[in-house]
Design a protein around this motif. Sequence first.
Motif, short mmCIF file in Angstrom:
data_model
loop_
_atom_site.label_atom_id
_atom_site.label_comp_id
_atom_site.label_asym_id
_atom_site.label_seq_id
_atom_site.Cartn_x
_atom_site.Cartn_y
_atom_site.Cartn_z
N ASP A 103 0.84 -1.28 -0.06
CA ASP A 103 0.08 0.08 0.10
C ASP A 103 0.80 1.07 0.26
OD1 ASP A 103 -2.47 -1.65 0.25
OD2 ASP A 103 -2.33 -1.74 2.09
N THR A 104 1.19 1.81 -0.84
CA THR A 104 1.75 3.15 -1.40
C THR A 104 0.77 4.27 -1.24
OG1 THR A 104 3.31 2.03 -2.71
CG2 THR A 104 3.41 4.10 -2.80
N VAL A 105 1.56 5.24 -0.40
CA VAL A 105 0.69 6.57 -0.28
C VAL A 105 1.62 7.60 -0.48
CG1 VAL A 105 -0.35 8.00 1.21
CG2 VAL A 105 -0.69 5.48 1.46
N ILE A 106 1.61 8.55 -1.20
CA ILE A 106 2.35 9.78 -1.59
C ILE A 106 1.60 10.94 -0.98
CG2 ILE A 106 3.56 11.02 -3.46
CD1 ILE A 106 3.25 8.53 -5.49
N VAL A 107 2.34 11.63 0.05
CA VAL A 107 1.79 12.66 0.58
C VAL A 107 2.89 13.79 0.25
CG1 VAL A 107 1.54 13.88 2.73
CG2 VAL A 107 0.86 11.47 2.46
N GLY A 108 2.31 15.02 -0.09
CA GLY A 108 3.41 15.98 -0.46
C GLY A 108 2.51 17.33 -0.62
N TRP A 109 3.59 18.15 -0.88
CA TRP A 109 3.19 19.80 -1.05
C TRP A 109 3.43 20.39 -2.23
CZ3 TRP A 109 4.98 16.96 3.24
CH2 TRP A 109 4.25 16.92 4.27
N THR A 110 2.79 21.54 -2.60
CA THR A 110 3.27 22.22 -3.81
C THR A 110 3.80 23.50 -3.04
OG1 THR A 110 1.77 21.49 -5.37
CG2 THR A 110 2.64 23.39 -5.84
N VAL A 111 5.05 23.63 -3.18
CA VAL A 111 6.00 24.71 -2.61
C VAL A 111 6.12 26.02 -3.50
CG1 VAL A 111 8.04 25.48 -1.26
CG2 VAL A 111 6.89 23.15 -1.16
N TYR A 112 5.89 27.22 -2.90
CA TYR A 112 6.07 28.39 -3.68
C TYR A 112 7.10 29.26 -3.08
CZ TYR A 112 1.43 26.95 -5.78
OH TYR A 112 0.62 26.15 -6.56
N ASP A 113 8.31 29.37 -3.51
CA ASP A 113 9.18 29.95 -2.81
C ASP A 113 9.63 31.35 -3.48
OD1 ASP A 113 10.38 28.94 -0.43
OD2 ASP A 113 12.24 27.84 -1.59
N PRO A 114 10.24 32.15 -2.69
CA PRO A 114 10.89 33.38 -3.38
C PRO A 114 11.55 33.19 -4.71
CG PRO A 114 10.90 33.81 -1.06
CD PRO A 114 10.72 32.04 -1.48
N THR A 115 11.63 34.32 -5.44
CA THR A 115 12.34 34.27 -6.73
C THR A 115 13.83 34.40 -6.14
OG1 THR A 115 10.83 35.47 -7.89
CG2 THR A 115 13.11 35.66 -8.52
N GLU B 30 10.95 18.99 -12.16
CA GLU B 30 11.95 20.11 -12.03
C GLU B 30 11.30 21.34 -11.56
OE1 GLU B 30 15.41 21.47 -13.57
OE2 GLU B 30 14.85 19.55 -13.71
N PRO B 31 11.83 22.16 -10.70
CA PRO B 31 11.29 23.41 -10.12
C PRO B 31 11.17 24.25 -11.27
CG PRO B 31 13.20 22.36 -8.76
CD PRO B 31 13.09 21.83 -9.93
N GLY B 32 9.99 25.03 -11.29
CA GLY B 32 9.81 25.94 -12.06
C GLY B 32 9.82 27.55 -11.69
N ASP B 33 10.44 28.46 -12.49
CA ASP B 33 10.60 29.81 -12.34
C ASP B 33 9.44 30.36 -13.17
OD1 ASP B 33 11.18 32.50 -11.89
OD2 ASP B 33 13.34 32.24 -11.88
N TRP B 34 8.64 31.24 -12.41
CA TRP B 34 7.55 31.88 -13.04
C TRP B 34 7.86 32.94 -13.96
CZ3 TRP B 34 2.07 32.18 -10.36
CH2 TRP B 34 1.73 30.68 -10.05
N GLY B 35 8.94 33.49 -13.73
CA GLY B 35 9.72 34.54 -14.58
C GLY B 35 9.11 35.90 -14.23
N ARG B 36 9.48 36.92 -15.25
CA ARG B 36 8.50 38.14 -14.74
C ARG B 36 7.22 38.36 -15.33
NH1 ARG B 36 12.07 41.75 -12.84
NH2 ARG B 36 14.34 41.54 -12.84
N SER B 37 6.49 39.19 -14.58
CA SER B 37 5.19 39.65 -15.05
C SER B 37 5.45 40.44 -16.10
CB SER B 37 4.37 40.38 -13.75
OG SER B 37 3.04 40.93 -14.23
N PRO B 38 4.39 40.46 -17.18
CA PRO B 38 4.53 41.46 -18.37
C PRO B 38 3.75 42.68 -18.16
CG PRO B 38 3.08 39.83 -18.80
CD PRO B 38 3.78 39.28 -17.73
N PHE B 39 3.06 42.72 -16.83
CA PHE B 39 2.35 43.71 -16.42
C PHE B 39 2.83 44.60 -15.48
CE2 PHE B 39 -0.62 40.14 -17.57
CZ PHE B 39 -1.28 40.80 -18.75
#
Length: 78
Positions: A19-31, A53-62
């Motif tokens: 019985d496998t259980v995966i528990v986790g979080w989605t983490v949002y860290d500062p740039t 792969e960690p993702g960098d949201w980049g710059r807001s165009p606004f």
Amino acid sequence: MTPRQESPQVGGDQQQARDTVIVGWTVYDPTGTDWITTDQVRIRGVLCEITGEPGDWGRSPFTGNRGVVQFAADRVTG
């Protein structure tokens, strides 16, 4: 950080006669934080593996402001 839980596919690679259980979080860290897929992170006292792969949201165009770095951190048991 947001909690999440998933169950692996029955009969899949992660579930072989257990019985496998995966528990986790989605983490949002500062740039500017530098996470890679081989890192581990402690969340609420639980040691987790960074998955994917960690993702960098980049710059807001606004606004021109930098976004966050987002990654998944999981603890797999079973």
